[in-house]
Write a protein that holds these residues in place. Structure first.
Motif, PDB file in Angstrom:
ATOM      1  N   UNK A   9      31.794  35.665  46.296  1.00  0.00           N
ATOM      2  CA  UNK A   9      33.174  36.122  46.196  1.00  0.00           C
ATOM      3  C   UNK A   9      33.952  35.277  45.197  1.00  0.00           C
ATOM      4  N   UNK A  10      33.788  33.974  45.237  1.00  0.00           N
ATOM      5  CA  UNK A  10      34.506  33.098  44.315  1.00  0.00           C
ATOM      6  C   UNK A  10      34.106  33.404  42.876  1.00  0.00           C
ATOM      7  N   UNK A  11      32.823  33.618  42.630  1.00  0.00           N
ATOM      8  CA  UNK A  11      32.362  33.961  41.289  1.00  0.00           C
ATOM      9  C   UNK A  11      32.970  35.282  40.856  1.00  0.00           C
ATOM     10  N   UNK A  12      32.961  36.271  41.740  1.00  0.00           N
ATOM     11  CA  UNK A  12      33.531  37.578  41.424  1.00  0.00           C
ATOM     12  C   UNK A  12      35.021  37.465  41.143  1.00  0.00           C
ATOM     13  N   UNK A  13      35.741  36.707  41.937  1.00  0.00           N
ATOM     14  CA  UNK A  13      37.178  36.536  41.746  1.00  0.00           C
ATOM     15  C   UNK A  13      37.456  35.898  40.391  1.00  0.00           C
ATOM     16  N   UNK A  14      36.669  34.912  40.044  1.00  0.00           N
ATOM     17  CA  UNK A  14      36.846  34.258  38.744  1.00  0.00           C
ATOM     18  C   UNK A  14      36.611  35.257  37.614  1.00  0.00           C
ATOM     19  N   UNK A  16      36.858  38.543  37.789  1.00  0.00           N
ATOM     20  CA  UNK A  16      37.933  39.539  37.831  1.00  0.00           C
ATOM     21  C   UNK A  16      39.171  38.990  37.131  1.00  0.00           C
ATOM     22  N   UNK A  17      39.534  37.776  37.448  1.00  0.00           N
ATOM     23  CA  UNK A  17      40.724  37.187  36.824  1.00  0.00           C
ATOM     24  C   UNK A  17      40.540  37.019  35.318  1.00  0.00           C
ATOM     25  N   UNK A  18      39.318  36.777  34.890  1.00  0.00           N
ATOM     26  CA  UNK A  18      39.049  36.713  33.450  1.00  0.00           C
ATOM     27  C   UNK A  18      39.237  38.088  32.814  1.00  0.00           C
ATOM     28  N   UNK A  19      38.768  39.145  33.489  1.00  0.00           N
ATOM     29  CA  UNK A  19      38.983  40.511  32.988  1.00  0.00           C
ATOM     30  C   UNK A  19      40.466  40.839  32.895  1.00  0.00           C
ATOM     31  N   UNK A  20      41.201  40.475  33.929  1.00  0.00           N
ATOM     32  CA  UNK A  20      42.648  40.717  33.936  1.00  0.00           C
ATOM     33  C   UNK A  20      43.290  40.017  32.753  1.00  0.00           C
ATOM     34  N   UNK A  21      42.916  38.761  32.544  1.00  0.00           N
ATOM     35  CA  UNK A  21      43.482  37.986  31.437  1.00  0.00           C
ATOM     36  C   UNK A  21      43.127  38.603  30.087  1.00  0.00           C
ATOM     37  N   UNK A  22      41.905  39.085  29.945  1.00  0.00           N
ATOM     38  CA  UNK A  22      41.494  39.716  28.686  1.00  0.00           C
ATOM     39  C   UNK A  22      42.289  40.990  28.423  1.00  0.00           C
ATOM     40  N   UNK A  23      42.603  41.732  29.473  1.00  0.00           N
ATOM     41  CA  UNK A  23      43.329  42.989  29.303  1.00  0.00           C
ATOM     42  C   UNK A  23      44.825  42.769  29.107  1.00  0.00           C
ATOM     43  N   UNK A  24      45.414  41.867  29.876  1.00  0.00           N
ATOM     44  CA  UNK A  24      46.871  41.697  29.876  1.00  0.00           C
ATOM     45  C   UNK A  24      47.365  40.434  29.168  1.00  0.00           C
ATOM     46  N   UNK A  25      46.456  39.541  28.784  1.00  0.00           N
ATOM     47  CA  UNK A  25      46.871  38.317  28.113  1.00  0.00           C
ATOM     48  C   UNK A  25      47.267  37.212  29.073  1.00  0.00           C
ATOM     49  N   UNK A  26      47.287  37.510  30.351  1.00  0.00           N
ATOM     50  CA  UNK A  26      47.594  36.529  31.389  1.00  0.00           C
ATOM     51  C   UNK A  26      47.145  37.082  32.722  1.00  0.00           C
ATOM     52  N   UNK A  27      47.058  36.216  33.700  1.00  0.00           N
ATOM     53  CA  UNK A  27      46.807  36.642  35.076  1.00  0.00           C
ATOM     54  C   UNK A  27      48.153  36.538  35.784  1.00  0.00           C
ATOM     55  N   UNK A  28      48.786  37.695  36.089  1.00  0.00           N
ATOM     56  CA  UNK A  28      50.096  37.645  36.738  1.00  0.00           C
ATOM     57  C   UNK A  28      50.046  36.881  38.064  1.00  0.00           C
ATOM     58  N   UNK A  29      51.126  36.251  38.395  1.00  0.00           N
ATOM     59  CA  UNK A  29      51.227  35.456  39.622  1.00  0.00           C
ATOM     60  C   UNK A  29      50.820  36.265  40.843  1.00  0.00           C
ATOM     61  N   UNK A  30      51.260  37.522  40.906  1.00  0.00           N
ATOM     62  CA  UNK A  30      50.946  38.336  42.084  1.00  0.00           C
ATOM     63  C   UNK A  30      49.449  38.575  42.224  1.00  0.00           C
ATOM     64  N   UNK A  31      48.715  38.591  41.116  1.00  0.00           N
ATOM     65  CA  UNK A  31      47.262  38.737  41.198  1.00  0.00           C
ATOM     66  C   UNK A  31      46.670  37.487  41.847  1.00  0.00           C
ATOM     67  N   UNK A  39      41.034  41.600  46.204  1.00  0.00           N
ATOM     68  CA  UNK A  39      41.182  41.653  44.757  1.00  0.00           C
ATOM     69  C   UNK A  39      40.145  42.549  44.077  1.00  0.00           C
ATOM     70  N   UNK A  40      38.892  42.460  44.501  1.00  0.00           N
ATOM     71  CA  UNK A  40      37.839  43.253  43.870  1.00  0.00           C
ATOM     72  C   UNK A  40      38.106  44.745  43.951  1.00  0.00           C
ATOM     73  N   UNK A  41      38.436  45.223  45.125  1.00  0.00           N
ATOM     74  CA  UNK A  41      38.713  46.646  45.305  1.00  0.00           C
ATOM     75  C   UNK A  41      39.952  47.084  44.549  1.00  0.00           C
ATOM     76  N   UNK A  42      40.989  46.272  44.620  1.00  0.00           N
ATOM     77  CA  UNK A  42      42.232  46.599  43.920  1.00  0.00           C
ATOM     78  C   UNK A  42      41.992  46.681  42.418  1.00  0.00           C
ATOM     79  N   UNK A  43      41.325  45.672  41.871  1.00  0.00           N
ATOM     80  CA  UNK A  43      41.103  45.635  40.429  1.00  0.00           C
ATOM     81  C   UNK A  43      40.184  46.769  39.982  1.00  0.00           C
ATOM     82  N   UNK A  44      39.150  47.049  40.761  1.00  0.00           N
ATOM     83  CA  UNK A  44      38.242  48.148  40.400  1.00  0.00           C
ATOM     84  C   UNK A  44      38.995  49.463  40.286  1.00  0.00           C
TER      85      UNK A  44
END
Length: 155
Positions: A9-14, A16-31, A39-44
């Protein structure tokens, strides 16, 4: 075994947050505040449905999201969906129409529910009205299409 799952889970979360950062330029606080288990289901769903090319064009999905956000009175979602709709090409006029459609639908819904209109009667009348409108459209199929009429006053 629980340790292995937690490590995954920790690896997946990391990731996921990298994908979010690549798409949006940052990982929003709420994420970062979202539980790791959610997080995995929401992001998918966000990545693979909301933001992906699907049968419904992205602009329309975001206008739907905006309308729902207005109806649920979520200012966070309203802001996100408004800006995402613009990103996908929505004009201010389209955004206003989506907002008005939400207001109109909410108003009609409030009236119908408050009046406790009989659902079966409503259903039957709706299907009858749509069948009539469809028949009218088909009857006009062989005729010259009516032009869109601009009802605004010309200066």
């Amino acid at each position: 075994m629980a340790t292995d799952v937690k490590a995954t889970q920790k690896t997946d979360v990391k990731a996921i947050k990298q994908e979010v950062k690549e798409l949006f330029g940052l990982v929003p606080t709420w994420v970062n505040e979202m539980p790791d288990s959610a997080l995995g289901g929401f992001w998918s769903l966000m990545r693979d449905f909301q933001l992906a090319e699907t049968r419904i064009p992205n602009k329309y999905k975001e206008l739907i999201g905006l309308a729902v956000s207005g109806a649920t009175r979520c200012r966070y979602c309203t802001l996100f969906h408004t800006e995402a709709a613009r990103l996908f090409g929505a004009t201010d006029d389209e955004i206003a129409e989506a907002s008005m459609m939400a207001a109109h639908t909410m108003g009609a819904s409030t009236f119908l529910n408050a009046q406790q209109v009989d659902y079966e009667q409503f259903r039957n009348e709706t299907l009858q009205a749509i069948a009539y409108a469809r028949q009218q459209q088909q009857g006009q199929a062989g005729t010259t299409p009516r032009p869109n009429v601009d009802t605004t006053a010309h200066a």
